[in-house]
Design an enzyme around this catalytic site. Structure first.
Site, PDB file in Angstrom:
ATOM      1  CG  ASP A  31      17.150  42.975  14.157  1.00 48.44           C
ATOM      2  OD1 ASP A  31      16.250  42.461  13.450  1.00 48.44           O
ATOM      3  OD2 ASP A  31      16.908  43.536  15.243  1.00 48.44           O
TER       4      ASP A  31
ATOM      5  CD  GLU B 162      11.531  41.223  16.528  1.00 43.18           C
ATOM      6  OE1 GLU B 162      10.549  41.016  17.270  1.00 43.18           O
ATOM      7  OE2 GLU B 162      12.668  40.794  16.805  1.00 43.18           O
TER       8      GLU B 162
HETATM    9 ZN    ZN Z   1      12.835  37.238  16.325  1.00 42.17          ZN
END
Ligand code: ZN
Length: 397
Positions: A79, A144
């Site tokens: 992401d 994340e």
């Molecule tokens: Zn990163």
């Protein structure tokens, strides 16, 4: 004409960058298809885990000659953070390469480059007929950038993760503006604290006792005094931001009307606790501030990371010794530190696995999460060569 290895690497990188896996509401389908295609081109098996629907985790595995030994995890997140396209010189998901070889895209530094570098290094090692002792797992994880959940946070505690039998992990670092490569061996613990101050409501023309505002001011001052002390410590040039505790007032809420004393005022703080601070003592200190500031104050923790031990960078950690030696042999200068923000490494370390945060990006402005994030093609290609040395070093420990 046959594409060169370098050409393939750059094109794979740009193809991955063109997938807009950007928050919010990410659809990871194209990432999954891309990773599966890469695994196929490397002739390696890929596992797809979906502990939470629509939040896939992919693991490409290259089995070692001694697969019973604990494996090496090469982790990266799929992401990327949002963009303000109107502020960009080139569209942030075009992966435009200019005449200098700078590739512009969200994720070019953070951190789609690293996952492709892992894979391209493995491609070259395989083509050279090299086999490594330990098994390598290359993981692609979601979310994340919103705290690793649903993502590595849950995966690191799962049986599927345990089955990978990991002994050491590499994950992202950050670009370095000079010639030194940055390596991170720990992270501060993130605490988000919400303080609710309640008191007597009333008319805004009076001076009553026991108001939410008086308590609110006191408690905010306590946090700010502590913040000032930590900030002052940074005058010592040997200390960096990752070495001290940061405190920031991030959200304030409350009030109904300008001439009405409110019943409740809330303050939210983002705190990053330095790795040498005892969490119990720290919480006691906050409780003491609350007690001093008056009755009717409560606190809650929307986020409260546990204390996680740093990864040891000494002779007791053979993976570090191998990593360092490979860097030395390649003339790489390393700068060690505690990571300023939070990455998925904290979950890996919390699972008892030594982990190093490292992105092989030097002589590059730090543009993660920023406008016009880019990575130069040659810096990217040099990173693959670096992993061609590092991966065998740690996998042959
Ligand atoms: Zn990163």
């Amino acid at each position: 004409m046959q594409p060169t290895l370098q050409g393939t690497a750059v094109e794979n990188f740009r193809e991955y960058l063109r997938i807009p896996s950007v928050h919010p509401n990410i659809n990871y389908d194209d990432c999954v298809a891309f990773v599966q295609k890469q695994a196929k081109s490397l002739d390696l098996p890929v596992q797809l885990f979906e502990p939470s629907p629509k939040h896939p985790i992919l693991v490409i595995t290259w089995e070692g000659t001694e697969p019973e030994k604990p494996a090496i995890l090469l982790n990266g997140h799929m992401d990327v953070v949002p963009v303000f396209p109107e502020q960009w010189t080139y569209p942030p998901f075009d992966a435009h390469m200019d005449e200098k070889g700078n590739i512009y895209a969200r994720g070019s530094q953070d951190m789609k480059c690293v996952n492709i570098q892992y894979l391209e290094a493995i491609r070259r090692l395989k083509l050279n007929g090299i086999r490594l002792k330990r098994t390598i797992h290359v993981s692609f994880v979601p979310h994340e950038e919103v705290g690793g959940s649903p993502g590595m946070k849950e995966f690191s505690q799962s049986q599927n993760f345990k089955n990978l039998n990991i002994g050491f992990a590499l994950d992202e670092g950050i670009a370095s503006p000079n010639n030194d490569f940055l390596v991170f061996y720990g992270e501060r613990s993130i605490w988000h604290i919400e303080i609710k101050c309640t008191g007597k409501p009333g008319h805004g023309s009076l001076l009553p006792d026991n108001t939410a505002g008086e308590k609110f001011t006191k408690i905010i001052n306590r946090f700010m005094e502590f913040r000032a002390k930590e900030k002052a410590r940074l005058k010592d040039p040997s200390l960096k931001i990752g070495d001290v505790t940061s405190v920031n007032l991030t959200i304030v809420e409350g009030g109904v009307q300008r001439n009405v004393i409110p019943k409740e005022l809330n303050a939210n703080f983002d705190i990053r606790i330095a790795t040498d601070v005892n969490h119990e003592d720290f919480e006691k200190m906050i409780q003491e501030w609350i007690r001093e500031s008056g009755e009717g104050i409560t606190c809650s923790f929307p986020e409260k990371n546990p204390c996680v031990e740093n990864t040891k960078l000494d002779n007791t950690n053979p993976f570090w010794v191998a990593f360092k030696q490979a860097c030395d042999e390649n003339g790489m200068n390393l700068e060690k530190g505690i990571f300023t923000g939070g990455t998925d490494s904290r979950y890996v370390r919390a699972a008892g696995i030594p982990a190093i945060g490292f992105s092989p990006i030097i002589n590059t402005p730090v543009l993660l999460h920023d406008t016009d994030e880019f990575l130069n093609k040659d810096v990217f290609l040099r990173g693959i060569e670096i992993y061609e040395k590092l991966i065998p070093a740690v996998a042959n420990v």
